[in-house]
Design a protein around this motif. Structure first.
Motif, PDB file in Angstrom:
ATOM      1  N   ARG A  31       6.226  -1.641  13.534  1.00  0.00           N
ATOM      2  CA  ARG A  31       5.164  -1.328  12.599  1.00  0.00           C
ATOM      3  C   ARG A  31       4.882  -2.551  11.736  1.00  0.00           C
ATOM      4  O   ARG A  31       5.764  -3.022  11.015  1.00  0.00           O
ATOM      5  N   LEU A  32       3.671  -3.036  11.824  1.00  0.00           N
ATOM      6  CA  LEU A  32       3.245  -4.164  11.000  1.00  0.00           C
ATOM      7  C   LEU A  32       2.615  -3.647   9.714  1.00  0.00           C
ATOM      8  O   LEU A  32       1.960  -2.610   9.711  1.00  0.00           O
ATOM      9  N   SER A  33       2.836  -4.400   8.655  1.00  0.00           N
ATOM     10  CA  SER A  33       2.234  -4.078   7.365  1.00  0.00           C
ATOM     11  C   SER A  33       1.374  -5.243   6.898  1.00  0.00           C
ATOM     12  O   SER A  33       1.706  -6.409   7.141  1.00  0.00           O
ATOM     13  N   CYS A  34       0.300  -4.915   6.213  1.00  0.00           N
ATOM     14  CA  CYS A  34      -0.594  -5.912   5.638  1.00  0.00           C
ATOM     15  C   CYS A  34      -0.803  -5.514   4.185  1.00  0.00           C
ATOM     16  O   CYS A  34      -1.499  -4.539   3.892  1.00  0.00           O
ATOM     17  N   ALA A  35      -0.171  -6.253   3.303  1.00  0.00           N
ATOM     18  CA  ALA A  35      -0.229  -5.922   1.885  1.00  0.00           C
ATOM     19  C   ALA A  35      -1.162  -6.864   1.150  1.00  0.00           C
ATOM     20  O   ALA A  35      -1.114  -8.086   1.329  1.00  0.00           O
ATOM     21  N   ALA A  36      -2.001  -6.292   0.303  1.00  0.00           N
ATOM     22  CA  ALA A  36      -2.936  -7.082  -0.484  1.00  0.00           C
ATOM     23  C   ALA A  36      -2.369  -7.333  -1.868  1.00  0.00           C
ATOM     24  O   ALA A  36      -1.767  -6.445  -2.477  1.00  0.00           O
ATOM     25  N   SER A  37      -2.565  -8.535  -2.351  1.00  0.00           N
ATOM     26  CA  SER A  37      -2.206  -8.846  -3.738  1.00  0.00           C
ATOM     27  C   SER A  37      -3.356  -9.596  -4.372  1.00  0.00           C
ATOM     28  O   SER A  37      -4.040 -10.371  -3.718  1.00  0.00           O
ATOM     29  N   GLY A  38      -3.569  -9.326  -5.653  1.00  0.00           N
ATOM     30  CA  GLY A  38      -4.660  -9.970  -6.354  1.00  0.00           C
ATOM     31  C   GLY A  38      -5.978  -9.237  -6.232  1.00  0.00           C
ATOM     32  O   GLY A  38      -6.962  -9.631  -6.858  1.00  0.00           O
ATOM     33  N   PHE A  39      -6.002  -8.186  -5.413  1.00  0.00           N
ATOM     34  CA  PHE A  39      -7.190  -7.358  -5.294  1.00  0.00           C
ATOM     35  C   PHE A  39      -6.782  -6.028  -4.681  1.00  0.00           C
ATOM     36  O   PHE A  39      -5.687  -5.901  -4.131  1.00  0.00           O
ATOM     37  N   THR A  40      -7.673  -5.058  -4.783  1.00  0.00           N
ATOM     38  CA  THR A  40      -7.398  -3.750  -4.200  1.00  0.00           C
ATOM     39  C   THR A  40      -8.173  -3.619  -2.891  1.00  0.00           C
ATOM     40  O   THR A  40      -9.282  -4.131  -2.745  1.00  0.00           O
ATOM     41  N   LEU A  41      -7.555  -2.920  -1.951  1.00  0.00           N
ATOM     42  CA  LEU A  41      -8.161  -2.779  -0.632  1.00  0.00           C
ATOM     43  C   LEU A  41      -9.156  -1.631  -0.538  1.00  0.00           C
ATOM     44  O   LEU A  41      -9.773  -1.444   0.511  1.00  0.00           O
ATOM     45  N   ASP A  42      -9.323  -0.891  -1.625  1.00  0.00           N
ATOM     46  CA  ASP A  42     -10.118   0.339  -1.568  1.00  0.00           C
ATOM     47  C   ASP A  42     -11.494   0.142  -0.940  1.00  0.00           C
ATOM     48  O   ASP A  42     -11.969   0.991  -0.208  1.00  0.00           O
ATOM     49  N   TYR A  43     -12.147  -0.975  -1.245  1.00  0.00           N
ATOM     50  CA  TYR A  43     -13.514  -1.189  -0.785  1.00  0.00           C
ATOM     51  C   TYR A  43     -13.600  -2.194   0.362  1.00  0.00           C
ATOM     52  O   TYR A  43     -14.668  -2.717   0.660  1.00  0.00           O
ATOM     53  N   TYR A  44     -12.460  -2.424   0.991  1.00  0.00           N
ATOM     54  CA  TYR A  44     -12.394  -3.429   2.050  1.00  0.00           C
ATOM     55  C   TYR A  44     -12.064  -2.793   3.396  1.00  0.00           C
ATOM     56  O   TYR A  44     -11.125  -2.008   3.508  1.00  0.00           O
TER      57      TYR A  44
END
Length: 121
Positions: free
Chosen positions: A19-32
């Motif tokens: 299972r790969l994970s892609c974590a965002a930092s510095g912004f939220t992924l809600d609208y991406y």
């Protein structure tokens, strides 16, 4: 600082799972919208899967359909790629990328650094 960080890659035997994970930092992924891509040695980069930001609709390439599942957790600002029934031809560096869009597109704004997946006995 805006960035995406992939994790979860490694060495696995054929038929195994990761299972790969892609974590965002510095912004939220809600609208991406978020896509997963891969690049094998000597080959071009190909899209593997994508998930929209609006309704969670998904896309899979024919080569992974039925084996991979993409999902997102907007609370944790993370997108996952569950990879089952892995084959040697899945060996590649896997990247995640995001774009501020309700739907998956062909152009992405932010890219992670990649995580190596090796499928071998």
């Amino acid at each position: 600082q805006v960035q995406l960080v992939e994790s979860g890659g490694g060495l696995v035997q054929p038929g195994g799972s990761l299972r790969l994970s892609c974590a965002a930092s510095g912004f939220t992924l809600d609208y991406y919208a978020v896509g997963w891509f891969r690049q094998a040695p000597g080959k071009g980069r190909e899209v593997v899967s994508c998930i929209s930001s609006s309704d969670g609709s998904t896309y899979y390439s024919d080569s992974v359909k039925g084996r991979f599942t993409i999902s997102r957790d907007n609370v944790k600002h993370t997108v996952y790629l569950q990879m089952n029934s892995l084959k040697p031809e899945d060996t590649a560096v896997y990247y995640c990328a995001s774009v501020r869009s309700s739907k998956c597109t062909n152009s992405y704004d932010y890219w992670g650094q990649g995580t190596q997946v090796t499928v071998s006995s």
